[in-house]
Write an enzyme that holds these catalytic residues in place. Structure first.
Site, PDB file in Angstrom:
ATOM      1  N   LYS A 114      86.176 -50.727  17.474  1.00 57.61           N
ATOM      2  CA  LYS A 114      86.791 -51.367  18.638  1.00 57.61           C
ATOM      3  C   LYS A 114      85.747 -51.589  19.710  1.00 57.61           C
ATOM      4  O   LYS A 114      84.922 -50.714  19.985  1.00 57.61           O
ATOM      5  CB  LYS A 114      87.896 -50.431  19.167  1.00 57.61           C
ATOM      6  CG  LYS A 114      88.598 -50.903  20.387  1.00 57.61           C
ATOM      7  CD  LYS A 114      90.084 -51.094  20.139  1.00 57.61           C
ATOM      8  CE  LYS A 114      90.740 -51.957  21.169  1.00 57.61           C
ATOM      9  NZ  LYS A 114      90.238 -53.317  21.227  1.00 57.61           N
ATOM     10  N   LYS A 166      82.748 -43.156  23.414  1.00 56.04           N
ATOM     11  CA  LYS A 166      83.881 -43.265  24.340  1.00 56.04           C
ATOM     12  C   LYS A 166      85.198 -43.082  23.582  1.00 56.04           C
ATOM     13  O   LYS A 166      86.077 -42.336  24.015  1.00 56.04           O
ATOM     14  CB  LYS A 166      83.834 -44.641  25.033  1.00 56.04           C
ATOM     15  CG  LYS A 166      84.688 -44.723  26.253  1.00 56.04           C
ATOM     16  CD  LYS A 166      84.612 -46.082  26.938  1.00 56.04           C
ATOM     17  CE  LYS A 166      83.353 -46.261  27.730  1.00 56.04           C
ATOM     18  NZ  LYS A 166      83.419 -47.443  28.632  1.00 56.04           N
ATOM     19  N   LYS A 185      80.871 -53.852  19.273  1.00 53.53           N
ATOM     20  CA  LYS A 185      80.669 -54.727  20.432  1.00 53.53           C
ATOM     21  C   LYS A 185      80.289 -56.101  19.905  1.00 53.53           C
ATOM     22  O   LYS A 185      79.724 -56.224  18.826  1.00 53.53           O
ATOM     23  CB  LYS A 185      79.541 -54.187  21.328  1.00 53.53           C
ATOM     24  CG  LYS A 185      79.638 -54.626  22.761  1.00 53.53           C
ATOM     25  CD  LYS A 185      80.676 -53.836  23.531  1.00 53.53           C
ATOM     26  CE  LYS A 185      80.849 -54.310  24.943  1.00 53.53           C
ATOM     27  NZ  LYS A 185      81.741 -53.425  25.703  1.00 53.53           N
ATOM     28  N   THR A 242      91.634 -48.978  33.907  1.00 51.95           N
ATOM     29  CA  THR A 242      90.336 -48.314  34.063  1.00 51.95           C
ATOM     30  C   THR A 242      90.285 -47.578  35.402  1.00 51.95           C
ATOM     31  O   THR A 242      89.922 -46.393  35.465  1.00 51.95           O
ATOM     32  CB  THR A 242      89.184 -49.319  33.904  1.00 51.95           C
ATOM     33  OG1 THR A 242      89.359 -49.983  32.649  1.00 51.95           O
ATOM     34  CG2 THR A 242      87.839 -48.631  33.913  1.00 51.95           C
ATOM     35  N   ASN A 267      87.714 -55.203  39.530  1.00 52.28           N
ATOM     36  CA  ASN A 267      88.856 -54.624  38.835  1.00 52.28           C
ATOM     37  C   ASN A 267      88.821 -53.090  38.901  1.00 52.28           C
ATOM     38  O   ASN A 267      89.793 -52.448  39.297  1.00 52.28           O
ATOM     39  CB  ASN A 267      88.872 -55.107  37.369  1.00 52.28           C
ATOM     40  CG  ASN A 267      89.966 -54.431  36.572  1.00 52.28           C
ATOM     41  OD1 ASN A 267      89.853 -53.265  36.195  1.00 52.28           O
ATOM     42  ND2 ASN A 267      91.053 -55.131  36.341  1.00 52.28           N
ATOM     43  N   SER A 325      93.972 -50.220  25.790  1.00 54.46           N
ATOM     44  CA  SER A 325      93.782 -51.200  24.710  1.00 54.46           C
ATOM     45  C   SER A 325      94.296 -50.625  23.391  1.00 54.46           C
ATOM     46  O   SER A 325      94.901 -51.333  22.582  1.00 54.46           O
ATOM     47  CB  SER A 325      92.299 -51.537  24.543  1.00 54.46           C
ATOM     48  OG  SER A 325      91.957 -52.614  25.368  1.00 54.46           O
TER      49      SER A 325
HETATM   50  P1  NAD Z   1      84.098 -56.885  38.442  1.00 55.96           P
HETATM   51  O1  NAD Z   1      83.202 -58.031  38.178  1.00 55.96           O
HETATM   52  O2  NAD Z   1      85.568 -57.095  38.555  1.00 55.96           O
HETATM   53  O3  NAD Z   1      83.634 -56.122  39.789  1.00 55.96           O
HETATM   54  C1  NAD Z   1      82.319 -55.793  40.070  1.00 55.96           C
HETATM   55  C2  NAD Z   1      82.241 -55.446  41.566  1.00 55.96           C
HETATM   56  O4  NAD Z   1      80.948 -54.927  41.854  1.00 55.96           O
HETATM   57  C3  NAD Z   1      82.450 -56.623  42.507  1.00 55.96           C
HETATM   58  O5  NAD Z   1      83.271 -56.208  43.578  1.00 55.96           O
HETATM   59  C4  NAD Z   1      81.048 -56.917  43.047  1.00 55.96           C
HETATM   60  O6  NAD Z   1      81.055 -57.491  44.349  1.00 55.96           O
HETATM   61  C5  NAD Z   1      80.494 -55.517  43.071  1.00 55.96           C
HETATM   62  N1  NAD Z   1      79.025 -55.432  43.111  1.00 55.96           N
HETATM   63  C6  NAD Z   1      78.123 -56.072  42.353  1.00 55.96           C
HETATM   64  N2  NAD Z   1      76.874 -55.712  42.737  1.00 55.96           N
HETATM   65  C7  NAD Z   1      77.023 -54.811  43.737  1.00 55.96           C
HETATM   66  C8  NAD Z   1      76.125 -54.068  44.549  1.00 55.96           C
HETATM   67  N3  NAD Z   1      74.818 -54.164  44.375  1.00 55.96           N
HETATM   68  N4  NAD Z   1      76.630 -53.236  45.491  1.00 55.96           N
HETATM   69  C9  NAD Z   1      77.952 -53.113  45.671  1.00 55.96           C
HETATM   70  N5  NAD Z   1      78.856 -53.784  44.930  1.00 55.96           N
HETATM   71  C10 NAD Z   1      78.399 -54.622  43.976  1.00 55.96           C
HETATM   72  O7  NAD Z   1      83.774 -55.822  37.266  1.00 55.96           O
HETATM   73  P2  NAD Z   1      84.683 -54.616  36.777  1.00 55.96           P
HETATM   74  O8  NAD Z   1      85.523 -55.061  35.635  1.00 55.96           O
HETATM   75  O9  NAD Z   1      85.302 -53.954  37.951  1.00 55.96           O
HETATM   76  O10 NAD Z   1      83.561 -53.662  36.130  1.00 55.96           O
HETATM   77  C11 NAD Z   1      82.718 -52.857  36.928  1.00 55.96           C
HETATM   78  C12 NAD Z   1      81.963 -51.889  36.032  1.00 55.96           C
HETATM   79  O11 NAD Z   1      82.879 -51.105  35.269  1.00 55.96           O
HETATM   80  C13 NAD Z   1      81.020 -52.505  34.999  1.00 55.96           C
HETATM   81  O12 NAD Z   1      79.949 -51.615  34.795  1.00 55.96           O
HETATM   82  C14 NAD Z   1      81.869 -52.552  33.733  1.00 55.96           C
HETATM   83  O13 NAD Z   1      81.081 -52.590  32.566  1.00 55.96           O
HETATM   84  C15 NAD Z   1      82.594 -51.234  33.875  1.00 55.96           C
HETATM   85  N6  NAD Z   1      83.842 -51.122  33.121  1.00 55.96           N
HETATM   86  C16 NAD Z   1      84.865 -51.999  33.303  1.00 55.96           C
HETATM   87  C17 NAD Z   1      86.051 -51.833  32.604  1.00 55.96           C
HETATM   88  C18 NAD Z   1      87.225 -52.741  32.851  1.00 55.96           C
HETATM   89  O14 NAD Z   1      88.301 -52.460  32.276  1.00 55.96           O
HETATM   90  N7  NAD Z   1      87.126 -53.755  33.674  1.00 55.96           N
HETATM   91  C19 NAD Z   1      86.183 -50.798  31.671  1.00 55.96           C
HETATM   92  C20 NAD Z   1      85.123 -49.900  31.506  1.00 55.96           C
HETATM   93  C21 NAD Z   1      83.959 -50.079  32.236  1.00 55.96           C
END
Ligand code: NAD
Length: 426
Positions: A71, A95, A107, A193, A224, A352
């Site tokens: 997955k 994970k 992936k 998340t 998110n 998921s």
């Molecule tokens: P997203 O694109 O929705 O949000 C990213 C946020 O980070 C935005 O608000 C952006 O403005 C901010 N950002 C970027 N650079 C920055 C900086 N230098 N300083 C401060 N803020 C900054 O992405 P997301 O889905 O929220 O994912 C965020 C992280 O979580 C990633 O590492 C992703 O791999 C990880 N992640 C996401 C999920 C998921 O379900 N969405 C699950 C597991 C892990």
């Protein structure tokens, strides 16, 4: 002190080695887990709107199938490369196993700047990729999901394409997760998340004799993960004193109104300019007085450049890989509790998994049911990691890897993938 630049696949191999050494695992376990089982490279021809054909290169990597099907998400990004996809697939294995989900990791990725494609071109690419990897995915084989620059719409096109190829008149929704709720998706997936990060923060605060109600909480990133982390932390009673995004950092000693900020963000696509807070430079988030800091933006956020500024007692990694190994060593020396990404942000893959279970049974749960099941799973995973941490006197990241490796070594041993003399006759 300068940080070494290791490629992500080297980093994950190092993490596997360290955890195997600590466990005294059979050498075969480390060897098996150091490499993915299957790596597929595909070249996808896509008809562009102007009638020309472009070829896009993509990958699907399946890391380990000992505990079930694999997955992991599909990323559309210009920087996708084979080593990165291999590393991300390996992390997914750990994970899934730390959460005790019956999966190994996988992936996928396509080298593309999706912003340069029209919506029709994007659809043709999504369908082309699904067709190219169709031979190695399946609801009991490998179940992809969204990742960077892919979403529920992309998954819907892929389900449609896969079903046309393989479904013989049926729709096969369980092959992809992260689908829209209206198309066999799961309630609570959007929030999952961040909800998980907040649950884990609450559990971690108990280890430090803190009560979630009243803790000062700071969150980097308001996408998110960051926004839902902040929202649920606030619901659990925390005072969210600082939030940053790419444009700014907002602070309010009395606590920010997270739901109002989410509304502001939706309307303005930035947190900058929000009136009920003081606005400072985004990187000042690291200096804020708080008990819990949740980096929820990007990898390599906490480095040797800012580690000395950090005041939190607990770091809960909402993002993937936000702490460099050098910064982590510094924090551990100071007694900071770091809850690793593979545990803290595993709420997404957990829900998921729930989506997949519901698809296979064609029976759907309520939002409350999903969240209640998620909470139970996350608290159980947290407890088993804490037990390992205490039993072996190791930090939490190592403990999480050790739990995952034990949960991989056992089925591999039982399947006879390696022999270590433990076999007993009936
Ligand atoms: P997203 O694109 O929705 O949000 C990213 C946020 O980070 C935005 O608000 C952006 O403005 C901010 N950002 C970027 N650079 C920055 C900086 N230098 N300083 C401060 N803020 C900054 O992405 P997301 O889905 O929220 O994912 C965020 C992280 O979580 C990633 O590492 C992703 O791999 C990880 N992640 C996401 C999920 C998921 O379900 N969405 C699950 C597991 C892990």
């Amino acid at each position: 002190m300068t940080e070494k630049t290791l490629n992500p696949f080297e980093i994950v191999q190092l993490q596997v080695k360290k955890a195997c050494d600590e466990l005294g695992e059979n050498e075969a376990v480390r060897k098996i887990l150091s490499v993915p089982e299957k790596v597929m490279e595909v070249n996808i021809p896509v008809e562009m709107d102007n009638g020309t054909t472009r070829i896009f290169t993509g990958y699907r990597v399946q890391h380990n199938t000992s505990a079930g099907p694999t997955k992991g998400g599909i990323r559309f990004h210009p920087k996708v490369n084979k080593d990165e996809v291999k590393a991300l697939a390996t992390w997914m294995t750990f994970k899934c196993r730390v959460m005790d989900l019956p999966y190994g990791g996988a992936k996928g990725g396509v080298i593309v700047e999706p912003k340069e494609l029209s919506i029709r071109e994007l659809e043709r690419l999504a369908r082309g990729y699904a067709k190219s990897i169709a031979q190695i995915i399946g609801e009991r084989v490998d179940i992809p999901a969204p990742d960077v620059n892919t979403n529920g719409q992309v998954m819907s096109w892929m389900v449609d394409e896969y079903s046309l190829l393989r479904g013989v008149g049926q729709t096969l929704p369980a092959v992809f997760t992260g689908k829209p709720v209206e198309f066999d998706g799961c309630l609570g997936r959007t929030e999952a998340t961040g909800y998980g990060v907040a649950i884990i923060a609450r559990e971690a605060s108990k280890l430090k004799d803190l009560e979630m109600s009243g803790v000062r909480f700071a969150v980097q990133g308001f996408g998110n993960v960051g926004s839902h982390t902040a929202m649920y932390a606030e619901e659990m009673g925390a005072k969210v004193v600082a939030i940053s995004d790419i444009d700014a950092c907002l602070i309010n000693e009395k606590g920010l109104d997270v739901k109002a900020l989410m509304k502001y963000m939706k309307e303005n696509r930035t947190i900058s300019g929000y009136p009920k807070a003081d606005e400072i430079n985004r990187d000042e988030i690291f200096k804020q007085e708080c008990d819990i800091f949740a980096p929820c933006a990007l990898e390599n956020a906490i480095t040797t450049r800012n580690v000395e500024q950090i005041k939190a007692d607990i770091i809960v990694e909402g993002a993937n890989g936000p702490t460099t190994p050098e910064a982590e060593n510094e924090l551990l020396k100071r007694g900071v509790l770091i809850v690793p990404d593979i545990l803290a942000n595993a709420g997404g893959v957990t829900v998921s998994y729930f989506e997949w279970v519901q698809n296979l049974h064609n029976y759907y749960w309520s939002f409350e049911e999903v969240q209640e099941k998620q909470e139970r799973k996350m608290v159980a995973a947290f407890k088993s990691v804490v037990e390992m941490m205490k039993a072996k006197n190791v930090d939490m990241r190592k403990a999480a890897y050790m739990i995952a490796i034990e949960r991989l070594a056992t089925p591999m041993r039982l399947r006879g993938w390696f022999k270590d003399g433990t076999y007993k006759r009936a």
